[in-house]
Design a protein around this motif. Structure first.
Motif, PDB file in Angstrom:
ATOM      1  N   TYR A  48      -7.335   1.145  -6.625  1.00  0.00           N
ATOM      2  CA  TYR A  48      -6.707  -0.170  -6.676  1.00  0.00           C
ATOM      3  C   TYR A  48      -6.072  -0.385  -8.051  1.00  0.00           C
ATOM      4  O   TYR A  48      -6.709  -0.910  -8.955  1.00  0.00           O
ATOM      5  CB  TYR A  48      -7.752  -1.248  -6.375  1.00  0.00           C
ATOM      6  CG  TYR A  48      -8.400  -1.059  -5.035  1.00  0.00           C
ATOM      7  CD1 TYR A  48      -7.878  -1.664  -3.904  1.00  0.00           C
ATOM      8  CD2 TYR A  48      -9.514  -0.229  -4.882  1.00  0.00           C
ATOM      9  CE1 TYR A  48      -8.446  -1.473  -2.655  1.00  0.00           C
ATOM     10  CE2 TYR A  48     -10.091  -0.027  -3.636  1.00  0.00           C
ATOM     11  CZ  TYR A  48      -9.559  -0.653  -2.537  1.00  0.00           C
ATOM     12  OH  TYR A  48     -10.126  -0.461  -1.307  1.00  0.00           O
TER      13      TYR A  48
ATOM     14  N   ARG B 184      -9.720   5.683  -1.803  1.00  0.00           N
ATOM     15  CA  ARG B 184      -8.721   4.718  -2.276  1.00  0.00           C
ATOM     16  C   ARG B 184      -8.883   4.409  -3.760  1.00  0.00           C
ATOM     17  O   ARG B 184      -9.949   4.556  -4.319  1.00  0.00           O
ATOM     18  CB  ARG B 184      -8.873   3.400  -1.525  1.00  0.00           C
ATOM     19  CG  ARG B 184      -8.378   3.449  -0.120  1.00  0.00           C
ATOM     20  CD  ARG B 184      -8.448   2.093   0.493  1.00  0.00           C
ATOM     21  NE  ARG B 184      -7.368   1.972   1.464  1.00  0.00           N
ATOM     22  CZ  ARG B 184      -7.283   0.999   2.336  1.00  0.00           C
ATOM     23  NH1 ARG B 184      -8.172   0.040   2.354  1.00  0.00           N
ATOM     24  NH2 ARG B 184      -6.293   0.961   3.182  1.00  0.00           N
TER      25      ARG B 184
ATOM     26  N   VAL C  37      -2.776  -1.056  -3.329  1.00  0.00           N
ATOM     27  CA  VAL C  37      -3.759  -0.044  -2.944  1.00  0.00           C
ATOM     28  C   VAL C  37      -3.050   1.308  -2.854  1.00  0.00           C
ATOM     29  O   VAL C  37      -1.944   1.383  -2.319  1.00  0.00           O
ATOM     30  CB  VAL C  37      -4.384  -0.345  -1.561  1.00  0.00           C
ATOM     31  CG1 VAL C  37      -5.354   0.742  -1.144  1.00  0.00           C
ATOM     32  CG2 VAL C  37      -5.064  -1.696  -1.539  1.00  0.00           C
TER      33      VAL C  37
ATOM     34  N   GLU D  71       0.827  -1.207   0.000  1.00  0.00           N
ATOM     35  CA  GLU D  71       0.000   0.000   0.000  1.00  0.00           C
ATOM     36  C   GLU D  71       0.862   1.257   0.000  1.00  0.00           C
ATOM     37  O   GLU D  71       1.945   1.283   0.565  1.00  0.00           O
ATOM     38  CB  GLU D  71      -0.885   0.012   1.236  1.00  0.00           C
ATOM     39  CG  GLU D  71      -1.805   1.204   1.287  1.00  0.00           C
ATOM     40  CD  GLU D  71      -2.831   1.122   2.396  1.00  0.00           C
ATOM     41  OE1 GLU D  71      -3.687   2.023   2.445  1.00  0.00           O
ATOM     42  OE2 GLU D  71      -2.784   0.192   3.211  1.00  0.00           O
TER      43      GLU D  71
END
Length: 148
Positions: free
Chosen positions: A119, A117, A134, A35
Motif C-alpha cells: 500500500y 499486496r 494498492v 490499483e
C-alpha cells in the motif's frame, strides 16, 4: 480464504476471426479503483482448467463463452482465442457478442484473489503524479468477464 476482488480495465478488443477475439485482461496501469496488478504476479494455473467467460461478474447465470488461452506478453495479461457461445444457443451471449462487435462494450474485468499486496499511498507531495492506492504483486486469476 480471502475475498474475491474485481479489477476493470478499458482495453482494445481485437477481432481475430468470425467468432474469435483477443483482449487485454490486465496490465500494470492504475485501474479505476486505484490499483495496479503486477503482470508477472498472475497465477493462471487454476483458471486454465475452467476458462469460462462470464458477463458482469455474474456467477448465477451460464457463461457466455470461453477463453482459449491466457498468456503474459508485452507487460500484459492477454486472453487469446476468446469465443462466444455459438449463435442461437444462448440469447445473452448473442446480445453481448453483438455489443462487442458493434464497439459498444469495450472493457474487460477480472475476478481474482489477491495473494501479496503493498500500500504505497496515493499522491507524491508537491507533484501531480498519482500513485496507486494498492499494488497487488501476486494474484490468482479466477475469472474473466466482459463488462461495461
Amino acid at each position: 480464504m480471502g475475498k474475491i476482488e474485481k479489477a476493470l480495465l478499458k482495453c482494445e478488443i481485437k477481432k481475430t476471426g468470425e467468432n474469435e477475439y483477443n483482449f487485454v485482461m490486465s496490465d500494470e496501469t492504475i485501474d479505476r479503483d486505484g490499483e495496479v496488478i503486477k503482470v508477472d504476479g498472475w497465477d493462471i494455473k487454476d483458471y486454465k482448467s475452467n476458462n469460462i467467460l462470464l458477463w458482469g461478474h455474474r456467477h448465477d447465470i451460464p457463461g457466455i463463452g470461453v477463453v482459449g488461452k491466457v498468456v503474459k506478453e508485452d507487460g500484459k495479461l492477454v486472453a487469446k482465442n476468446v469465443r462466444f457461445a455459438s449463435p442461437g444457443i444462448y440469447e445473452l451471449a448473442d446480445t453481448i457478442h453483438g455489443l462487442v462487435d458493434d464497439g459498444v462494450l469495450k472493457a474487460v474485468s477480472v475476478g481474482y484473489m489477491p495473494i501479496e499486496r503493498e500500500y504505497p499511498g496515493m499522491d507524491d507531495k508537491g507533484t501531480k503524479k498519482k500513485k496507486p492506492r494498492v499494488i497487488t504483486n501476486k494474484a490468482e486469476l479466477y475469472l474473466s468477464l466482459i463488462h461495461i
